[in-house]
Design a protein around this motif. Structure first.
Motif, PDB file in Angstrom:
ATOM      1  N   PRO A  72      -2.432   8.369   7.103  1.00 48.89           N
ATOM      2  CA  PRO A  72      -2.861   8.395   5.704  1.00 48.89           C
ATOM      3  C   PRO A  72      -2.006   7.442   4.859  1.00 48.89           C
ATOM      4  CG  PRO A  72      -2.348  10.610   6.505  1.00 48.89           C
ATOM      5  CD  PRO A  72      -1.909   9.652   7.543  1.00 48.89           C
ATOM      6  N   LEU A  73      -2.667   6.587   4.075  1.00 48.86           N
ATOM      7  CA  LEU A  73      -1.959   5.613   3.243  1.00 48.86           C
ATOM      8  C   LEU A  73      -1.821   6.097   1.807  1.00 48.86           C
ATOM      9  CD1 LEU A  73      -3.741   2.378   4.476  1.00 48.86           C
ATOM     10  CD2 LEU A  73      -1.520   3.255   5.192  1.00 48.86           C
ATOM     11  N   TYR A  74      -2.929   6.560   1.227  1.00 52.44           N
ATOM     12  CA  TYR A  74      -2.926   7.032  -0.157  1.00 52.44           C
ATOM     13  C   TYR A  74      -4.187   7.852  -0.380  1.00 52.44           C
ATOM     14  CZ  TYR A  74      -6.055   3.034  -0.809  1.00 52.44           C
ATOM     15  OH  TYR A  74      -7.083   2.129  -0.695  1.00 52.44           O
ATOM     16  N   ILE A  75      -4.217   8.579  -1.517  1.00 51.44           N
ATOM     17  CA  ILE A  75      -5.434   9.295  -1.875  1.00 51.44           C
ATOM     18  C   ILE A  75      -5.856   8.865  -3.274  1.00 51.44           C
ATOM     19  CG2 ILE A  75      -4.807  11.270  -0.445  1.00 51.44           C
ATOM     20  CD1 ILE A  75      -4.474  12.870  -3.025  1.00 51.44           C
ATOM     21  N   GLU A  76      -7.159   8.857  -3.495  1.00 53.87           N
ATOM     22  CA  GLU A  76      -7.723   8.516  -4.807  1.00 53.87           C
ATOM     23  C   GLU A  76      -8.449   9.741  -5.333  1.00 53.87           C
ATOM     24  OE1 GLU A  76     -10.395   5.222  -4.440  1.00 53.87           O
ATOM     25  OE2 GLU A  76      -8.868   3.916  -3.583  1.00 53.87           O
ATOM     26  N   VAL A  96       0.821  -1.205   0.000  1.00 54.07           N
ATOM     27  CA  VAL A  96       0.000   0.000   0.000  1.00 54.07           C
ATOM     28  C   VAL A  96       0.858   1.260   0.000  1.00 54.07           C
ATOM     29  CG1 VAL A  96      -1.694   1.290   1.337  1.00 54.07           C
ATOM     30  CG2 VAL A  96      -1.943  -1.163   1.081  1.00 54.07           C
ATOM     31  N   LEU A  97       1.966   1.243   0.726  1.00 52.34           N
ATOM     32  CA  LEU A  97       2.791   2.446   0.833  1.00 52.34           C
ATOM     33  C   LEU A  97       3.785   2.601  -0.310  1.00 52.34           C
ATOM     34  CD1 LEU A  97       3.433   2.388   4.676  1.00 52.34           C
ATOM     35  CD2 LEU A  97       1.827   3.807   3.412  1.00 52.34           C
ATOM     36  N   SER A  98       4.514   1.532  -0.652  1.00 50.52           N
ATOM     37  CA  SER A  98       5.566   1.660  -1.660  1.00 50.52           C
ATOM     38  C   SER A  98       5.086   1.350  -3.077  1.00 50.52           C
ATOM     39  CB  SER A  98       6.739   0.732  -1.318  1.00 50.52           C
ATOM     40  OG  SER A  98       6.355  -0.622  -1.497  1.00 50.52           O
ATOM     41  N   GLY A  99       3.981   0.618  -3.224  1.00 50.29           N
ATOM     42  CA  GLY A  99       3.493   0.267  -4.551  1.00 50.29           C
ATOM     43  C   GLY A  99       4.129  -0.988  -5.123  1.00 50.29           C
ATOM     44  N   LYS A 100       5.047  -1.613  -4.378  1.00 54.71           N
ATOM     45  CA  LYS A 100       5.733  -2.823  -4.834  1.00 54.71           C
ATOM     46  C   LYS A 100       4.728  -3.972  -4.970  1.00 54.71           C
ATOM     47  CE  LYS A 100       9.310  -6.019  -3.295  1.00 54.71           C
ATOM     48  NZ  LYS A 100      10.214  -6.350  -2.202  1.00 54.71           N
ATOM     49  N   VAL A 101       4.829  -4.748  -6.051  1.00 51.50           N
ATOM     50  CA  VAL A 101       3.910  -5.863  -6.295  1.00 51.50           C
ATOM     51  C   VAL A 101       4.671  -7.185  -6.161  1.00 51.50           C
ATOM     52  CG1 VAL A 101       2.377  -6.938  -7.990  1.00 51.50           C
ATOM     53  CG2 VAL A 101       2.488  -4.457  -7.822  1.00 51.50           C
ATOM     54  N   VAL A 102       4.100  -8.131  -5.379  1.00 51.65           N
ATOM     55  CA  VAL A 102       4.733  -9.441  -5.201  1.00 51.65           C
ATOM     56  C   VAL A 102       3.686 -10.535  -5.351  1.00 51.65           C
ATOM     57  CG1 VAL A 102       6.542  -8.592  -3.644  1.00 51.65           C
ATOM     58  CG2 VAL A 102       4.422  -9.451  -2.691  1.00 51.65           C
ATOM     59  N   ASP A 103       4.137 -11.731  -5.697  1.00 56.13           N
ATOM     60  CA  ASP A 103       3.278 -12.915  -5.729  1.00 56.13           C
ATOM     61  C   ASP A 103       3.556 -13.711  -4.470  1.00 56.13           C
ATOM     62  OD1 ASP A 103       2.132 -12.381  -8.236  1.00 56.13           O
ATOM     63  OD2 ASP A 103       3.871 -13.222  -9.265  1.00 56.13           O
ATOM     64  N   LYS A 104       2.501 -14.156  -3.797  1.00 52.35           N
ATOM     65  CA  LYS A 104       2.659 -14.923  -2.568  1.00 52.35           C
ATOM     66  C   LYS A 104       1.649 -16.064  -2.573  1.00 52.35           C
ATOM     67  CE  LYS A 104       3.241 -14.206   2.411  1.00 52.35           C
ATOM     68  NZ  LYS A 104       4.514 -14.864   2.551  1.00 52.35           N
ATOM     69  N   THR A 105       2.091 -17.234  -2.093  1.00 57.25           N
ATOM     70  CA  THR A 105       1.223 -18.400  -2.039  1.00 57.25           C
ATOM     71  C   THR A 105       0.972 -18.775  -0.582  1.00 57.25           C
ATOM     72  OG1 THR A 105       2.174 -19.170  -4.120  1.00 57.25           O
ATOM     73  CG2 THR A 105       0.981 -20.782  -2.819  1.00 57.25           C
ATOM     74  N   PHE A 106      -0.295 -19.026  -0.254  1.00 59.45           N
ATOM     75  CA  PHE A 106      -0.693 -19.439   1.089  1.00 59.45           C
ATOM     76  C   PHE A 106      -1.321 -20.825   1.000  1.00 59.45           C
ATOM     77  CE2 PHE A 106      -1.280 -14.817   1.016  1.00 59.45           C
ATOM     78  CZ  PHE A 106      -0.596 -14.419   2.149  1.00 59.45           C
ATOM     79  N   ASN A 107      -1.153 -21.648   2.050  1.00 51.75           N
ATOM     80  CA  ASN A 107      -1.894 -22.902   2.133  1.00 51.75           C
ATOM     81  C   ASN A 107      -3.358 -22.558   2.398  1.00 51.75           C
ATOM     82  OD1 ASN A 107       0.313 -24.598   1.764  1.00 51.75           O
ATOM     83  ND2 ASN A 107       0.827 -24.560   3.943  1.00 51.75           N
ATOM     84  N   ILE A 157     -10.720  10.838  -2.215  1.00 50.23           N
ATOM     85  CA  ILE A 157     -10.906   9.806  -1.193  1.00 50.23           C
ATOM     86  C   ILE A 157      -9.562   9.596  -0.511  1.00 50.23           C
ATOM     87  CG2 ILE A 157     -11.418   7.371  -0.797  1.00 50.23           C
ATOM     88  CD1 ILE A 157     -13.332   7.548  -3.200  1.00 50.23           C
ATOM     89  N   VAL A 158      -9.543   9.766   0.805  1.00 50.87           N
ATOM     90  CA  VAL A 158      -8.317   9.584   1.581  1.00 50.87           C
ATOM     91  C   VAL A 158      -8.461   8.285   2.369  1.00 50.87           C
ATOM     92  CG1 VAL A 158      -6.801  10.552   3.354  1.00 50.87           C
ATOM     93  CG2 VAL A 158      -7.975  12.078   1.759  1.00 50.87           C
ATOM     94  N   ALA A 159      -7.511   7.359   2.170  1.00 52.93           N
ATOM     95  CA  ALA A 159      -7.521   6.077   2.881  1.00 52.93           C
ATOM     96  C   ALA A 159      -6.560   6.165   4.053  1.00 52.93           C
ATOM     97  CB  ALA A 159      -7.107   4.958   1.937  1.00 52.93           C
ATOM     98  N   THR A 160      -7.053   5.807   5.251  1.00 58.67           N
ATOM     99  CA  THR A 160      -6.218   5.843   6.445  1.00 58.67           C
ATOM    100  C   THR A 160      -6.262   4.501   7.161  1.00 58.67           C
ATOM    101  OG1 THR A 160      -8.038   6.677   7.801  1.00 58.67           O
ATOM    102  CG2 THR A 160      -6.572   8.318   6.832  1.00 58.67           C
ATOM    103  N   HIS A 161      -5.197   4.203   7.879  1.00 58.03           N
ATOM    104  CA  HIS A 161      -5.121   3.010   8.723  1.00 58.03           C
ATOM    105  C   HIS A 161      -4.605   3.463  10.078  1.00 58.03           C
ATOM    106  CE1 HIS A 161      -4.295  -0.984  10.197  1.00 58.03           C
ATOM    107  NE2 HIS A 161      -3.021  -0.691  10.355  1.00 58.03           N
ATOM    108  N   GLU A 162      -5.442   3.332  11.101  1.00 53.77           N
ATOM    109  CA  GLU A 162      -5.114   3.775  12.453  1.00 53.77           C
ATOM    110  C   GLU A 162      -4.669   5.233  12.466  1.00 53.77           C
ATOM    111  OE1 GLU A 162      -2.297   0.944  13.955  1.00 53.77           O
ATOM    112  OE2 GLU A 162      -3.788  -0.651  14.038  1.00 53.77           O
ATOM    113  N   GLY A 163      -5.366   6.063  11.696  1.00 54.16           N
ATOM    114  CA  GLY A 163      -5.091   7.496  11.670  1.00 54.16           C
ATOM    115  C   GLY A 163      -3.938   7.912  10.782  1.00 54.16           C
TER     116      GLY A 163
END
Length: 185
Positions: free
Chosen positions: A120-124, A44-55, A112-118
């Motif tokens: 700010p993460l990003y704006i749309e 969410v903060l850096s924009g980095k994209v990764v693939d992850k596999t979960f059981n 639109i401002v997205a926040t997590h625990e006060g």
């Protein structure tokens, strides 16, 4: 907490102290062995994209992201001040979080401002905005809409490539995702 069976696009997960948004997911049940979930996650903060596999059935921690429509008030040095439209509370968003969106922000514009625990993460922003051209080279007789492009400075200070017939003082529509000229307003 949720399980990998509850994953859906747009859900924000808290993995190793970092926030990741689910871009894509796929439940896989191979012929032999246990089922698993293949995901594409975006930081969410850096924009980095990764693939992850979960059981399948693994517990994952979800993060609460609060998205609110806010009005942009003014720039305070490197930071930007927004006001909640319902509670009238003001929040300061760092310039790094606003990023390229600053090129299309006018005072009193809604975002639109997205926040997590006060925090700010990003704006749309809306997908397009109407901006006034403050400066562009004058067009010449014979310039046509298919003749090419020229740079134009808009009221926010951003530079947009516009057709040759656009003049200073005209209002144009600009795509906020890539800065393209969409037409006259």
């Amino acid at each position: 907490m949720a399980t990998t069976n509850d994953l859906k696009n747009g859900l924000v997960l808290n993995l190793d102290g970092e926030l990741w948004a689910v871009v894509e997911f796929q439940h896989v049940k191979p012929g032999k062995g246990g089922a698993f979930v293949r995901t594409t996650l975006k930081n969410v903060l850096s924009g980095k994209v990764v693939d992850k596999t979960f059981n399948a059935g693994t517990k994952v921690e979800t993060a609460t992201v609060d998205k609110r429509t806010m009005q942009y008030l003014y720039a305070d040095g490197e930071d930007y001040v927004f006001m909640d439209m319902e509670t009238f509370d003001q929040i300061t968003v760092p310039g790094g979080t606003v990023g390229e969106a600053a090129n299309y922000l006018l005072p009193e514009a809604e975002a639109i401002v997205a926040t997590h625990e006060g925090v700010p993460l990003y704006i749309e922003l809306p997908t397009s905005v109407v901006l006034e051209v403050t400066y562009t080279e004058p067009g010449l007789q014979g310039d046509r809409s298919t003749g090419g492009n020229k740079p134009a400075t808009v009221e926010t200070g951003a530079t947009v490539q516009v057709p040759l017939f656009i003049t200073t003082g005209e209002k144009i529509k600009v795509d906020t995702r890539d800065g393209r000229y969409l037409g006259r307003a």
